[in-house]
Write an enzyme that holds these catalytic residues in place. Structure first.
Site, mmCIF file in Angstrom:
data_model
loop_
_atom_site.group_PDB
_atom_site.id
_atom_site.type_symbol
_atom_site.label_atom_id
_atom_site.label_comp_id
_atom_site.label_asym_id
_atom_site.label_seq_id
_atom_site.Cartn_x
_atom_site.Cartn_y
_atom_site.Cartn_z
ATOM 1 N N THR A 115 0.847 -1.198 0.000
ATOM 2 C CA THR A 115 0.000 0.000 0.000
ATOM 3 C C THR A 115 0.880 1.245 0.000
ATOM 4 O OG1 THR A 115 -0.209 0.299 2.409
ATOM 5 C CG2 THR A 115 -1.719 -1.276 1.362
ATOM 6 N N ILE A 121 8.457 6.300 -0.303
ATOM 7 C CA ILE A 121 9.129 5.043 0.056
ATOM 8 C C ILE A 121 8.448 3.855 -0.638
ATOM 9 C CG2 ILE A 121 9.688 3.487 1.976
ATOM 10 C CD1 ILE A 121 9.571 6.029 3.829
ATOM 11 N N GLY A 122 7.118 3.869 -0.674
ATOM 12 C CA GLY A 122 6.379 2.756 -1.271
ATOM 13 C C GLY A 122 6.713 2.580 -2.744
ATOM 14 N N TYR A 150 -0.398 11.478 14.777
ATOM 15 C CA TYR A 150 0.349 10.536 13.926
ATOM 16 C C TYR A 150 0.986 9.426 14.778
ATOM 17 C CZ TYR A 150 4.182 9.094 10.749
ATOM 18 O OH TYR A 150 5.068 8.385 9.974
#
Ligand code: NAP
Length: 266
Positions: A11, A17-18, A156
């Site tokens: 995801t 980064i993904g 967060y």
């Protein structure tokens, strides 16, 4: 162990980064199921993977929408006989002092929705296939900031800490059934997420490619944790002496913020 031939659901693979992890995993021979909201960006990543001889499928999804999440999970399960790895990487970050969030409960809800509920939701949908296979892995992306007492990211960090706790339960309950669980603790990484805070322009950060290599390591070696020595030391110190560690580090964080503001001219 290893990566070649594994079907990896990743995801947040339209950016940061993904996206880099998608390229590196595809280059190592993984079959990538790319999940994020922006279809055009997913297509771009898919095309780049296919151009390099890799395999990728796209699943445009708003993971905070339960109907959309369930439809995607069903589609992935129908289109792939195995699901070897789920990487819960999609997230949003909010940097705001608690004192300025007094009428902003929605900050806490929306970080939970994507960083925690969506990750758990997709895990619950894909887990039965992993259990049928007798083998699978969930990689949950967290942050070094949950290992040290960092100010200004309460919404967060609470959502990431919830995800870490879920990861521990998952491993404790299903580790003996072949389910590996890895939590990745990143320091600051230069991506669209961190770039939204303008004073971080001058902060040294990890590159997205280096960060992606931590996801590759997580899947290749299947440890319970991938992170830095600083993070491990921070979590030990915080567990042993939460009061003093928090009190003595806060002036340092305030000083760092002041310096960064001066350097960025704000
Ligand atoms: N960058 C850092 O300094 C840092 C530090 C520590 C940990 N991390 C963690 O590393 C991971 C990757 O972050 P990044 O820096 O690469 O961020 P990024 O570039 O902003 O990427 C976030 C990804 O999440 C996806 N996403 C967001 N909301 C979504 C939703 N509702 N449904 C589906 N997908 C959604 C975005 O795609 P769409 O917009 O296309 O949906 C995007 O692909 C996150 O878990 C983050 O918390 C980052």
């Amino acid at each position: 162990m290893g990566i070649k031939g594994k079907t990896v659901v990743l995801t947040g693979s339209s950016s940061g980064i993904g996206e880099q992890a998608a390229y590196q995993l595809a280059a190592a021979g993984a079959r990538l199921c790319l999940v994020a909201r922006r279809e055009d960006e997913l297509r771009r990543v898919q095309q780049a993977i296919r151009d390099s001889g890799g395999e990728a499928w796209i699943y445009p999804t708003d993971l905070t929408d339960e109907v959309s999440l369930q439809a995607t999970a069903a589609k992935i399960l129908a289109e792939h006989t195995r699901v070897d790895v789920l990487v819960n990487n999609a997230a949003r970050s909010i940097r705001r002092p608690i004192a300025q969030a007094l009428d902003r409960l929605h900050d806490y809800q929306r970080t939970m929705d994507i960083n925690y509920i969506a990750a758990v939701g997709l895990t619950l949908k894909l887990l039965p296939r992993m259990l049928d296979q007798g083998e699978g892995q969930v990689v949950n992306i967290s942050t070094l900031s949950s290992q040290v007492p960092i100010p200004l990211f309460s919404a967060y960090l609470a959502s990431k800490t919830a995800l870490e706790s879920f990861s521990r339960s998952l491993l404790a309950e299903l580790g003996h059934k072949g389910i590996a669980v890895t939590v990745v603790y990143y320091p600051m990484v230069r991506t669209p997420m961190s770039s939204r805070t303008s004073i971080y322009k001058h902060m040294p950060m990890m590159s997205p490619a280096k960060a992606a290599s931590w996801i590759v390591k997580a899947i290749d070696q299947r440890p319970a944790r991938v992170g830095s020595l600083m993070g491990t030391a921070g979590s030990i110190a915080l567990a042993a002496l939460p009061g003093p560690v928090t009190r003595y580090t806060q002036p340092l964080f305030r000083l760092m913020d002041k310096r960064l503001k001066e350097r960025s001219g704000r």
